[in-house]
Design an enzyme around this catalytic site. Structure first.
Site, short mmCIF file in Angstrom:
data_model
loop_
_atom_site.label_atom_id
_atom_site.label_comp_id
_atom_site.label_asym_id
_atom_site.label_seq_id
_atom_site.Cartn_x
_atom_site.Cartn_y
_atom_site.Cartn_z
N ASP A 71 -4.60 24.49 -100.97
CA ASP A 71 -3.30 25.13 -100.78
C ASP A 71 -2.49 24.43 -99.68
O ASP A 71 -3.05 23.72 -98.84
CB ASP A 71 -3.49 26.59 -100.35
CG ASP A 71 -4.07 27.45 -101.46
OD1 ASP A 71 -4.07 27.00 -102.62
OD2 ASP A 71 -4.53 28.57 -101.16
N TYR A 131 -16.85 24.24 -97.56
CA TYR A 131 -15.63 24.61 -96.85
C TYR A 131 -16.00 25.16 -95.47
O TYR A 131 -17.02 25.83 -95.32
CB TYR A 131 -14.85 25.68 -97.61
CG TYR A 131 -14.02 25.17 -98.76
CD1 TYR A 131 -12.75 24.64 -98.52
CD2 TYR A 131 -14.49 25.22 -100.07
CE1 TYR A 131 -11.97 24.18 -99.58
CE2 TYR A 131 -13.70 24.76 -101.13
CZ TYR A 131 -12.44 24.24 -100.87
OH TYR A 131 -11.67 23.79 -101.91
#
Lengths: 276, 276
Positions: A71, A131
């Site tokens: 994003d 992540y």
């Protein structure tokens, strides 16, 4: 979704055109100035910048394919991508990296470029990803962390947080901890658990000075999944929901989706895993 | 130079107007998005943001005075400033800081606000400052360091660097290691050594992982002085001039000014010192 992704999803595992070879790129970026990984109308996607750098450095028109999107504002320490270039181009990986870095903004850096198998696909061959999420704990957010961490001040129930992190490990239907990208009707997404089931192999919770770090290794992550996991974990750690609420997000796929999304600025794609 | 600075320089040590009290502010900022400390036509100076935050939080029109300017892109860990507000305003330092931080962009943070003597002046009372300069050493500049360090790759003569750092300590005429701000004819600047003589109390050279840090504590720093010192030091460390060239910049004030200016992005104002 791009045309070649659609083709791939349909089972047409497309390699390079005749006369072309495939390169694997590994790259890092600070997401702050970018509109995410994905190409954007009008530019501003990291992908756009890499395509433009290849064009500028080599006059080759190609389209890099990433391992997945990030994003706007999300960072990457080692995103993976592939692209096809003419076989006649004889450049070492180091020359490629230097040439592209010379044409890229300083917030995007090519870490390595290597020849890869024609069948390699950065997205479909990825076997997992890691992540990291950074949370800034002191009362005052450092002006140097404004776009690089989520500011969460106040007491946290670390025991509840640890308990929830342990529950995360394993295979779950993440329908309630992911968002619809708009490429599938929500009714369909709701009724096809194989679309939303993923396995988390490891969750690390680290207190590192002023920063609380959460690291997730899994076989894949859905749209907004890490940000929804972190937002929901912190919702519990701040005492706003009991830990059983978090467990139910994992165990009962029929309930409401979580509406606790951690901000993009704290999220880092650490690495993408492939077989061998 | 602002009107009140001129008045102060002329010996009129101006305190607050009747009915006003003086506040001392300590603040940090990431310089990347800003056009430097100083108020700018059209805004974009850190000073403009603080004035606007005071106006927004309290409806008080005042003008903060900093301890000195920082260039566009230069960072501050603890800049000092003062401003005058009506005596009738009864707010604790913590309330002030919270109110201003709520109105400021995240890249500017008020660390503390305190009542101070009416005669206090952030600039004229400063007895010294500490600056830090960060140099990123690996081959590839991290995309997270692009605006926060100077990228200097390749071998450095650390012995020559240390030798030059030792030479820096003491009182020197820094005419050749500073730039003209345009507020004085260069001929005048050249012939008035008291205008360009400063004392450096301490120089620290630290190797901290991927980063080489230089820290300078002194009684004051001229325009571009730290950036010219660092640029010239690294010029020697990279073997482009002998260390005697650096020594001559300090010892012989008649020669050419150095044209080696390190970039703004690596520079941090660490703190401003005052008596007591």
């Amino acid at each position: 979704m791009s045309r070649s992704d659609v083709e791939n999803k349909a089972g047409v595992q497309r390699g390079p055109e005749p006369g072309f070879k495939r390169l694997k790129l590994t790259l890092a970026y600070c997401g702050t100035p970018w509109r995410g990984w994905q190409s954007q109308d009008g530019g501003g996607g990291v992908q756009d910048e890499i395509n433009a750098a290849i064009r500028k450095a080599t006059r080759i028109e190609t389209r890099v394919q990433g391992s997945g999107r990030t994003d706007a504002g999300v960072h990457a320490l080692a995103q993976a991508a592939h692209c096809d270039v003419p076989e006649t181009v004889r450049m070492s990986g180091e020359s490629w990296a230097n040439a592209l870095n010379a044409c890229l903004p300083l917030t995007i850096r090519i870490l390595s470029v290597e020849d890869t198998a024609p069948s390699f696909h950065a997205r479909f061959d990825a076997t997992g990803k890691t992540y990291r999420y950074r949370i800034w704990r002191p009362r005052m957010l450092s002006p140097f962390e404004a776009d690089r961490a989520w500011h969460v001040y106040g007491p946290l129930d670390m025991d509840a947080l640890r308990w929830c992190c342990e529950k995360l490990v394993g295979t779950h239907n993440f329908i309630r901890l992911s968002a619809n990208r708009g490429d599938m009707p929500e009714t369909q997404r709701r009724t096809l658990p194989d679309k939303t089931t993923r396995t988390i192999h490891r969750v690390d919770l680290r207190e590192n000075g002023d920063v609380l770090e959460l690291e997730f290794e899994g076989d894949g992550f859905l749209y907004k999944m890490v940000r929804l996991i972190v937002g929901s974990l912190l919702h519990v750690a701040r005492g706003r929901e009991p830990k059983e609420w978090f467990a139910s997000l994992l165990n009962d796929s029929t309930g409401m989706q979580s509406n606790q999304t951690a901000p993009a600025c704290g999220l880092y794609l650490v690495c993408v895993n492939y077989h061998s």
